[in-house]
Each structure stands twice: as C-alpha cells, then as structure tokens.
Design a protein around this motif. Structure first.
Motif, PDB file in Angstrom:
ATOM      1  N   ARG A 175       2.300   9.268  -7.461  1.00 31.39           N
ATOM      2  CA  ARG A 175       2.045  10.232  -8.537  1.00 31.39           C
ATOM      3  C   ARG A 175       1.114   9.652  -9.597  1.00 31.39           C
ATOM      4  N   PHE A 176       0.888   8.334  -9.574  1.00 26.30           N
ATOM      5  CA  PHE A 176       0.004   7.699 -10.548  1.00 26.30           C
ATOM      6  C   PHE A 176      -1.397   7.463  -9.992  1.00 26.30           C
ATOM      7  N   GLU A 177      -1.684   7.952  -8.790  1.00 33.74           N
ATOM      8  CA  GLU A 177      -2.993   7.685  -8.190  1.00 33.74           C
ATOM      9  C   GLU A 177      -4.108   8.454  -8.881  1.00 33.74           C
ATOM     10  N   HIS A 218       7.332  -3.392  -5.627  1.00 27.07           N
ATOM     11  CA  HIS A 218       6.480  -2.195  -5.614  1.00 27.07           C
ATOM     12  C   HIS A 218       6.932  -1.218  -4.528  1.00 27.07           C
ATOM     13  N   ALA A 219       7.317  -1.752  -3.368  1.00 25.07           N
ATOM     14  CA  ALA A 219       7.794  -0.873  -2.298  1.00 25.07           C
ATOM     15  C   ALA A 219       9.034  -0.100  -2.740  1.00 25.07           C
ATOM     16  N   LEU A 220       9.955  -0.764  -3.444  1.00 20.51           N
ATOM     17  CA  LEU A 220      11.172  -0.096  -3.911  1.00 20.51           C
ATOM     18  C   LEU A 220      10.870   0.851  -5.073  1.00 20.51           C
ATOM     19  N   ASP A 223       0.839  -1.190   0.000  1.00 22.65           N
ATOM     20  CA  ASP A 223       0.000   0.000   0.000  1.00 22.65           C
ATOM     21  C   ASP A 223       0.882   1.251   0.000  1.00 22.65           C
ATOM     22  N   PRO A 224       0.943   1.999  -1.125  1.00 26.44           N
ATOM     23  CA  PRO A 224       1.781   3.199  -1.166  1.00 26.44           C
ATOM     24  C   PRO A 224       1.348   4.279  -0.183  1.00 26.44           C
ATOM     25  N   LYS A 225       0.077   4.270   0.232  1.00 24.14           N
ATOM     26  CA  LYS A 225      -0.398   5.299   1.161  1.00 24.14           C
ATOM     27  C   LYS A 225       0.222   5.118   2.544  1.00 24.14           C
ATOM     28  N   THR A 226       0.258   3.868   3.016  1.00 26.11           N
ATOM     29  CA  THR A 226       0.774   3.588   4.358  1.00 26.11           C
ATOM     30  C   THR A 226       2.209   3.076   4.353  1.00 26.11           C
ATOM     31  N   LYS A 227       2.727   2.774   3.134  1.00 27.01           N
ATOM     32  CA  LYS A 227       4.092   2.240   2.979  1.00 27.01           C
ATOM     33  C   LYS A 227       4.232   0.878   3.662  1.00 27.01           C
ATOM     34  N   GLU A 228       3.152   0.087   3.668  1.00 25.13           N
ATOM     35  CA  GLU A 228       3.159  -1.212   4.328  1.00 25.13           C
ATOM     36  C   GLU A 228       2.908  -2.343   3.332  1.00 25.13           C
ATOM     37  N   PHE A 229       3.463  -3.498   3.651  1.00 20.65           N
ATOM     38  CA  PHE A 229       3.267  -4.713   2.858  1.00 20.65           C
ATOM     39  C   PHE A 229       2.463  -5.706   3.687  1.00 20.65           C
TER      40      PHE A 229
END
Length: 449
Positions: free
Chosen positions: A166-168, A155-157, A128-134
């Motif tokens: 930026r793609f949201e 994806h995290a990297l 999740d790019p919003k929370t930076k969690e896997f």
C-alpha cells in the motif's frame, strides 16, 4: 530535498553493530562458526529466523517466506529496475538539479549513477513485497548475515500483517511524509535486527544506554574498507538521507518500545507518522502535531518565456537540517530546524541556458522559531558564498544578497519565511512581484490518506 531511492538497503543498518557488540557482548565470547551460503543453508536459516523474528517482534507468521541468493551483478540489475519502477521520467534528474540548487552536490553530479553504485555496495539482503521472496547476497558468510536476515524477514512479517504494497504509490511532491513512513518501516526492522543480536546476551535495544543514531555515528566513524567506500564518498546530504530511515527511524521505534512496547510499533502502521519532524521528535508524534500545508503558486508565467517548473516538494525538518548542516555546525542546524511547521519548495529552469531558480516558503511554530531559522540561513548563505555582497535594503524582515548564482532574497513575516535563490540580475525588478505571487494563497492540496 530528499527522495526515497530504494527499500533494499540492509548493510547501512549494520554500521552500528560493532558498537552494539562492544556495549553488550560479554568478554571472552567465542566467535560464531562460519557457515557457507548455499540454497539449502539459506532456506534453513530463513525458516528458523522467521519463527524467531515473529516471536521477538510479537507479530504473527502468516505464511512461509521463499528465499534465495543473488550475485552482486544481479543485485545491481535489481537496483536499476527498482529505480526505473519507482521513479517517474525526469524525476531523478530534477532531484539532482534541486540538490545542486540548494548547494548540496557539486556541479555535474550524476545522482542516478552514483546512487546505483552506492546501493549496490550497501545491499546485503532484501525482501521483495511483489514476489513475497527474500534474497541474500551470495558473497558473505551466512552467520555474519543472520542479523540482515532478521532485518529483512521483519519486512516480510510487516508485509503479511500490514501490507507494505500500500506504500508503493507514494504521493508526488511529499517526500517528507514518504520518508517518515519509510523510517517507520526500516526503523522497525533495524531495531528487531539489533534485538536479534542482543538476545543471546540477555539484552535488548530498550536497555541500551544510548540511541541507535548515536551508535550509528560511532559505527560510521569506525567503518572502513571497500564495503563503505561509496557511502563515505557520498555528498553528506545524500548519505544522511539514505541513512535516515534506518538510524532515526530506529530511534523512533526505540522510543516507542520504551513507552508502548511492540504493540505500539504495530499500531503505528495504522497511525502513521506524518513528517520527519514526528520521527525526529517522538513527543510530536504522540501529540499528533501535524505538518502545516503550504502550497506555492506556479511562477512560470511571472518569470517569463522559457522558464519551466521542474518539480515541487517538501523539505521537512530533516531536509532543512541537511540544507543548513552543509554549511554550519550540525548542532546549530539541528536547533534552527527544530521549529519547523510546514513548507514547500519549487525548482525552475530556464531552457535557454539551464539557469536554475529555487523558491521555498516555510511556516514555523513561532515567530521566534522563524527568526532563528532566518538567522541560521543567512549565516549558511554567507558560508556558501564568501564573496557575496548585500543587496538593496528592503522592508523590515527582508534581506537580499548578490551571489555568483544570482540574487538571494530572504523574507520573514511573523511565522512565515520566504526564500528565493538564484534570481538573475536582469530579473531583480521582478523580485517584489515574485514575492507577492508566492505569498498569495494557492489552492490547498487534499490530504493523502
């Protein structure tokens, strides 16, 4: 025709893994020891695999990635939340109507409900790019899911180095470009996932004797059971649209790796692909063959009282491939769609009875490409409506057909093709005016950066 529904899927990318294993695994290889999924085991695996992925992907690990597990019910709720966050009110309903108007789903098909069930079935892990969690699904063996962890940590990297957020905010009405960028993101992670599995065998994706899409086709043919029940039951166009970013995106990245290595893949996040045509034909990406902008005028006033334009979008080469392949052999459809240059379609609905009308104008690389597409579309229309009749003769380059859904008009002028589908019989006299309105120049769209 297509629309990105979620960035969560990882299980789809696993379809080719059994075939990859058959291609590359040494005989007599011992099965991996099973590891239970616990918070501690997931945290340890995340830490170890993140470092491996960074080294293999030749990309910097800028910070640790938090990890956790999710149940199937929690994943379903997250899929629903993503749907609500990523789509505008009425957008999914309009997309479902467009799929029906193109003859790609049956009457009454519930696109949102079906897709939520499909994504819930297929999700094995997600970042999740919003929370930076896997997070990883809690019902599978951890060792079996390590390739999925490698995929999602890629994806995290990507997020750490290229900023996935930026793609949201995807531009409305340009699903083709949206899908192309999504294919880069997922293709990158999918190729790395395969490399992660192949590394212990001393192999890599760049050395495989076939493309990822061919491996996925073979994997899909081998797949069975409840894990792919919804996927196999999905209408072909929906299934292929969901798979496209993973398999054709992986083909794109595979081609990039062979020519420019991982540095070329990283550079692609700056020099973004602009169309599914560029994903399907890597040479068109390297040549920077840009899509031609097409914009249709709004026909609401021309059609008359009660008609409303529900949406406009771009089919792209892949969209037209799916539209044709629903009714004619896929290889024939692939060849007919390959000369695509640009397009736009618009879907209209009559409030009184829900009658749908769809119009689309496309521009092709050459007049010969346009003719090939028209010929394929005529065959497709005959297959879709076996009982249809030819309409009144029109000028050169124009054909019309009377179908149970109304009049279909197919018109070619040099490299441009205009198609009107579902025109009510009572409005046949308006066909010439509609055609003229659609061919007149509309105000051009500004380019999205």
């Amino acid at each position: 025709m297509h629309k990105r529904f979620s960035s969560l899927i990882a299980m789809l990318a696993l379809l080719a893994l059994p075939v990859v294993a058959q291609v590359a695994a040494p005989s007599g290889a011992a099965p991996a020891k099973k590891t239970l999924i616990t918070a501690a085991s997931v945290e340890a695996a995340t830490k170890a695999i993140l470092e491996q992925v960074g080294e293999m992907r030749q990309i910097r690990v800028l910070s640790p990635v938090k990890s956790g597990t999710r149940s199937r019910a929690e994943i379903e709720q997250m899929v629903i939340r993503n749907f609500n966050e990523e789509t505008r009110p009425g957008e999914i309903e309009a997309s479902g109507k467009a799929l029906f108007a193109f003859g790609l789903v049956p009457p009454g098909f519930q696109l949102k409900e079906f897709t939520i069930k499909l994504l819930t079935e297929q999700v094995a892990g997600f970042y999740d790019p919003k929370t930076k969690e896997f997070f990883i699904a809690d019902w599978n063996d951890l060792d079996a899911q390590k390739p999925v962890i490698a995929h999602e940590l890629t994806h995290a990297l990507q997020d750490q180095n290229f900023n996935l957020r930026r793609f949201e905010k995807w531009p409305a009405g340009d699903s083709d470009r949206e899908m192309a960028i999504h294919a880069l993101i997922e293709g990158d992670a999918t190729v790395l996932m395969y490399d992660y599995m192949l590394k212990p065998m001393g192999r890599s994706v760049a050395q495989l004797p076939m493309t990822i899409s061919k491996l996925a086709e073979a994997g899909m043919a081998m797949a069975g059971g409840d894990d792919v029940k919804m996927l196999k039951a999905a209408p072909a166009a929906l299934r292929e649209s969901l798979i496209f970013p993973y398999v054709y995106g992986a083909d794109f990245v595979q081609a990039m790796l062979k020519r420019q290595g991982w540095s070329g893949v990283s550079q692609a996040f700056t020099d973004l692909p602009q169309s599914t045509e560029q994903i399907l034909h890597f040479d068109k990406y390297t040549a920077r063959e840009m899509p031609v902008k097409v914009q249709l005028n709004d026909l609401s006033a021309t059609l008359g009282e009660g008609w409303k334009r529900l949406l406009t979008d771009i089919n792209g080469e892949f969209g037209y491939l799916m539209i044709l392949a629903e009714y004619i052999p896929k290889e024939q459809a692939r060849q007919a769609a390959a000369g695509w240059g640009g397009d736009q379609y618009a879907l209209y609905e009559r409030a009184s009875d829900g009658k749908l009308l769809i119009v689309h104008r496309s521009v092709w690389d050459t007049a010969e490409d346009a003719t090939e597409f028209v010929n394929a579309y005529v065959v497709r229309t005959r297959k879709r409506y076996p009982e249809m009749k030819s309409g009144e003769a029109g000028p050169a380059g124009q054909e019309s057909f009377i179908t149970p859904d109304g009049t279909t008009l197919i018109e070619r002028q040099d490299k441009s093709v205009l198609i009107i589908e579902g025109l009510p019989a009572a409005m046949a006299a308006k066909a010439a005016g509609i055609s003229a309105a659609l061919r007149s120049e509309a105000k051009p769209k500004g380019e999205v950066k």
